[in-house]
Design an enzyme around this catalytic site. Structure first.
Site, PDB file in Angstrom:
ATOM      1  N   ILE A  87       0.834  -1.203   0.042  1.00 47.84           N
ATOM      2  CA  ILE A  87      -0.165  -0.047  -0.054  1.00 47.84           C
ATOM      3  C   ILE A  87       0.598   1.199   0.123  1.00 47.84           C
ATOM      4  CG2 ILE A  87      -2.000   1.067   1.224  1.00 47.84           C
ATOM      5  CD1 ILE A  87      -2.561  -1.535  -0.119  1.00 47.84           C
ATOM      6  N   PRO A 100      -9.862   4.817 -14.784  1.00 46.89           N
ATOM      7  CA  PRO A 100      -9.334   5.376 -15.855  1.00 46.89           C
ATOM      8  C   PRO A 100      -8.654   6.631 -15.435  1.00 46.89           C
ATOM      9  CG  PRO A 100     -11.688   4.810 -16.259  1.00 46.89           C
ATOM     10  CD  PRO A 100     -11.373   4.388 -15.023  1.00 46.89           C
ATOM     11  N   GLU A 127      -6.813   7.201 -12.750  1.00 46.35           N
ATOM     12  CA  GLU A 127      -5.487   6.380 -12.059  1.00 46.35           C
ATOM     13  C   GLU A 127      -4.615   6.057 -13.148  1.00 46.35           C
ATOM     14  OE1 GLU A 127      -6.020   3.028  -9.532  1.00 46.35           O
ATOM     15  OE2 GLU A 127      -3.976   2.647  -9.272  1.00 46.35           O
ATOM     16  N   GLY A 181      28.531   1.317 -18.325  1.00 51.96           N
ATOM     17  CA  GLY A 181      28.468   1.100 -16.820  1.00 51.96           C
ATOM     18  C   GLY A 181      27.972   1.942 -15.961  1.00 51.96           C
TER      19      GLY A 181
HETATM   20  C1  LIG Z   1       5.464  -0.411  -5.230  1.00 46.90           C
HETATM   21  C2  LIG Z   1       3.934  -0.857  -5.394  1.00 46.90           C
HETATM   22  C3  LIG Z   1       2.941  -0.054  -4.951  1.00 46.90           C
HETATM   23  C4  LIG Z   1       1.577  -0.427  -4.926  1.00 46.90           C
HETATM   24  N1  LIG Z   1       0.666   0.400  -4.683  1.00 46.90           N
HETATM   25  C5  LIG Z   1      -0.747  -0.286  -4.335  1.00 46.90           C
HETATM   26  C6  LIG Z   1      -1.506   0.763  -3.449  1.00 46.90           C
HETATM   27  O1  LIG Z   1      -1.548   2.057  -3.150  1.00 46.90           O
HETATM   28  N2  LIG Z   1      -2.775   0.173  -3.284  1.00 46.90           N
HETATM   29  C7  LIG Z   1      -3.017  -1.138  -3.720  1.00 46.90           C
HETATM   30  O2  LIG Z   1      -3.932  -1.720  -3.510  1.00 46.90           O
HETATM   31  N3  LIG Z   1      -2.103  -1.754  -4.367  1.00 46.90           N
HETATM   32  C8  LIG Z   1      -0.971  -1.418  -4.586  1.00 46.90           C
HETATM   33  N4  LIG Z   1       0.005  -2.158  -5.319  1.00 46.90           N
HETATM   34  C9  LIG Z   1      -0.326  -3.648  -5.641  1.00 46.90           C
HETATM   35  C10 LIG Z   1      -0.527  -3.720  -7.264  1.00 46.90           C
HETATM   36  O3  LIG Z   1      -1.583  -3.140  -7.540  1.00 46.90           O
HETATM   37  C11 LIG Z   1      -0.478  -5.347  -7.395  1.00 46.90           C
HETATM   38  O4  LIG Z   1       0.645  -5.904  -7.309  1.00 46.90           O
HETATM   39  C12 LIG Z   1      -1.089  -5.618  -8.762  1.00 46.90           C
HETATM   40  O5  LIG Z   1      -2.458  -5.317  -8.916  1.00 46.90           O
HETATM   41  C13 LIG Z   1      -0.862  -7.113  -9.094  1.00 46.90           C
HETATM   42  O6  LIG Z   1      -1.464  -7.983  -8.147  1.00 46.90           O
HETATM   43  P1  LIG Z   1      -0.507  -9.126  -7.446  1.00 46.90           P
HETATM   44  O7  LIG Z   1       0.758  -8.484  -7.010  1.00 46.90           O
HETATM   45  O8  LIG Z   1      -1.381  -9.652  -6.565  1.00 46.90           O
HETATM   46  O9  LIG Z   1      -0.245  -9.874  -8.877  1.00 46.90           O
HETATM   47  P2  LIG Z   1      -1.275 -11.329  -9.301  1.00 46.90           P
HETATM   48  O10 LIG Z   1      -2.567 -10.782  -9.476  1.00 46.90           O
HETATM   49  O11 LIG Z   1      -1.050 -12.406  -8.411  1.00 46.90           O
HETATM   50  O12 LIG Z   1      -0.456 -11.427 -10.716  1.00 46.90           O
HETATM   51  C14 LIG Z   1       0.476 -12.124 -10.934  1.00 46.90           C
HETATM   52  C15 LIG Z   1       0.949 -12.330 -12.409  1.00 46.90           C
HETATM   53  O13 LIG Z   1      -0.156 -13.130 -12.979  1.00 46.90           O
HETATM   54  C16 LIG Z   1      -0.960 -12.078 -13.984  1.00 46.90           C
HETATM   55  N5  LIG Z   1      -2.390 -12.473 -14.150  1.00 46.90           N
HETATM   56  C17 LIG Z   1      -3.303 -12.340 -12.991  1.00 46.90           C
HETATM   57  N6  LIG Z   1      -4.406 -12.745 -13.518  1.00 46.90           N
HETATM   58  C18 LIG Z   1      -4.240 -12.657 -14.878  1.00 46.90           C
HETATM   59  C19 LIG Z   1      -5.106 -12.991 -15.974  1.00 46.90           C
HETATM   60  N7  LIG Z   1      -6.618 -13.099 -15.703  1.00 46.90           N
HETATM   61  N8  LIG Z   1      -4.801 -13.298 -17.129  1.00 46.90           N
HETATM   62  C20 LIG Z   1      -3.494 -13.034 -17.378  1.00 46.90           C
HETATM   63  N9  LIG Z   1      -2.562 -12.904 -16.460  1.00 46.90           N
HETATM   64  C21 LIG Z   1      -2.739 -12.689 -15.275  1.00 46.90           C
HETATM   65  C22 LIG Z   1      -0.651 -10.727 -13.763  1.00 46.90           C
HETATM   66  O14 LIG Z   1      -0.548  -9.812 -14.721  1.00 46.90           O
HETATM   67  C23 LIG Z   1       0.833 -10.880 -13.073  1.00 46.90           C
HETATM   68  O15 LIG Z   1       1.687 -10.739 -14.006  1.00 46.90           O
HETATM   69  C24 LIG Z   1       1.334  -1.742  -5.388  1.00 46.90           C
HETATM   70  C25 LIG Z   1       2.416  -2.764  -5.598  1.00 46.90           C
HETATM   71  C26 LIG Z   1       3.712  -2.352  -5.598  1.00 46.90           C
HETATM   72  C27 LIG Z   1       4.671  -3.136  -6.276  1.00 46.90           C
END
Ligand SMILES: Cc1cc2nc3c(=O)[nH]c(=O)nc-3n(C[C@H](O)[C@H](O)[C@H](O)COP(=O)(O)OP(=O)(O)OC[C@H]3O[C@@H](n4cnc5c(N)ncnc54)[C@H](O)[C@@H]3O)c2cc1C
Length: 381
Positions: free
Chosen positions: A158, A241, A243, A341
């Site tokens: 988050i 949208p 965001e 580098g």
């Molecule tokens: C630095 C950082 C800041 C963030 N800030 C916030 C924030 O403020 N609030 C918040 O709520 N979240 C935040 N996030 C979370 C971010 O939005 C999620 O990491 C992201 O939505 C992906 O979810 P996940 O990590 O659970 O990956 P997963 O959903 O587990 O996905 C893993 C992989 O599977 C793929 N995948 C998943 N479903 C499908 C599908 N149906 N078809 C094809 N491929 C798929 C994904 O594209 C990805 O490559 C942040 C993340 C980071 C790293």
């Protein structure tokens, strides 16, 4: 150069003010903030005094009631300077609009003035350890108990998680339902049972505080439900949208800066007795990147114009996010290569930008999810 038409003179004057502020108040400290894992909290209050937080909010709540172009300018200047620790975009473009658009009159009066002044930093908590892309399946619950919702569960990754005083939490008010069981709650981080986890260590955006959050029987007053019960998923779809446009805008501004740093570098750096800018490979690489960048700048500016007119649809915003962030990462990788580098050394802005950019393809909906959205729209009846 294709002149930009999306900003007027007032926008550009505002840009000068933002840029000067960032150069004085953030650039000299950002490397230290990267070591500390977060920006100085006082920066938020200073930004509030300058009118840099939530410029869209109506005057009735102490805002400037400006168009999204002002948010875009702030996003661009932060990205151009590589100040990825500053979480104003998440606050102004993403979290606070939920309060402005779906909040009750009491909620708006209570929270918006403090969000504008920097007294309150906001975050939005969707992602959980077990689910990110599949938002309908969040496991955090908010079960009604008299005048309260009892919140249990956890969130991760988050943004603004350490600084936040107020978090918009995505939770199931009806755990038996999918999307229609999802609601949004405004949760004060000082409530008993609300715990902030450690500041997560990341491979980039090191000055951005990113945290786990834990909820253990947090009693949230029922009046802090945001909008209607079970409407949360619809609100999320409506706000995404903007965001995604914000992410695309930052990506293009950062790519432009990365290209300029690289042009400056290759003109100075010599190999085999001449500037590396004189090699055909260097010029061809720069030419390819600059051409693609021009096309994307025009597209993203057009999306911003559409957003002014409230006509930016979900698939178009997804295209902007997908193309801009994929390209940002490609450009920065090529630019690191042209730096040799030195491009791998943290003290060089191009190295930091390369590491910082990687997450752009992951958050705000992964780029695979963007393709799902675009593809589904193409084949729908
Ligand atoms: C630095 C950082 C800041 C963030 N800030 C916030 C924030 O403020 N609030 C918040 O709520 N979240 C935040 N996030 C979370 C971010 O939005 C999620 O990491 C992201 O939505 C992906 O979810 P996940 O990590 O659970 O990956 P997963 O959903 O587990 O996905 C893993 C992989 O599977 C793929 N995948 C998943 N479903 C499908 C599908 N149906 N078809 C094809 N491929 C798929 C994904 O594209 C990805 O490559 C942040 C993340 C980071 C790293």
């Amino acid at each position: 150069m294709i002149p930009r038409t999306v900003f007027n003179t007032e926008h550009e004057q505002f840009r000068d003010t933002v840029r000067k502020f960032l150069e004085n108040e953030a650039v000299p400290h950002h490397a230290q903030w990267e070591k500390e894992g977060q920006v100085d909290r006082a920066l938020w209050n200073k930004a509030g005094e300058m009118g840099f937080l939530c410029p869209q909010v109506p005057e009735a709540y102490g805002g400037l009631e400006l168009d999204f172009g002002y948010n875009a300018i702030i996003d661009e200047e932060i990205s151009r300077l590589g100040l990825t620790g500053i979480g104003w975009g998440l606050h102004s473009d993403i979290a606070v609009p939920y309060i402005a658009n779906y909040g009750s009159e009491e909620q708006k009066q209570k929270y918006l003035p403090k969000c504008i002044s920097g007294e309150i930093v906001t975050a939005i908590a969707m992602t959980e350890p077990g689910t990110g892309s599949d938002l309908q399946n969040v496991r955090t619950t908010a079960i009604r108990d008299g005048d309260h919702y009892v919140l249990n569960g956890s969130k991760t990754f988050i943004t603004n998680g350490q600084h936040a005083e107020l978090v918009i939490v995505v939770a199931k008010t009806n755990p038996d339902e999918g999307a229609s069981g999802v609601s949004l709650l405004l949760v004060d981080t000082s409530l008993p049972g609300f715990k902030k986890g450690t500041n997560l260590e990341k491979i980039g955006m090191k000055a951005q505080d990113t945290s786990e959050l834990f909820f253990d029987d947090v009693r949230v007053p029922a009046e802090d439900l945001l909008g209607g019960e079970g409407q949360g998923f619809i609100y999320l779809m409506q706000e995404l949208p903007q965001e995604r446009l914000g992410v695309a805008i930052g990506a293009i501004a950062n790519a432009e800066a990365g290209l300029q740093w690289t042009i400056d570098y290759v003109r100075e750096r010599k190999a085999f007795g001449r500037p590396i800018a004189s090699f055909q490979n260097t010029q061809f690489k720069l030419a390819e990147l600059s051409s693609e960048l021009t096309a994307l700048r025009v597209f993203v500016d057009r999306c911003l114009e559409l957003h002014y007119e409230k006509k930016l649809d979900v698939p178009t915003a997804a295209k902007a996010k997908l193309l801009a962030t994929d390209f940002q990462c490609k450009l920065l990788d090529e630019c690191v290569q042209l730096h040799g580098g030195y491009g791998y050394m943290w003290e060089y802005p191009i190295a930091r930008a390369w590491a910082d950019a990687r997450v752009q393809r992951i958050y705000a909906g992964t780029n695979e999810i963007m393709k799902l959205i675009i593809g589904r729209d193409l084949v729908k009846n």
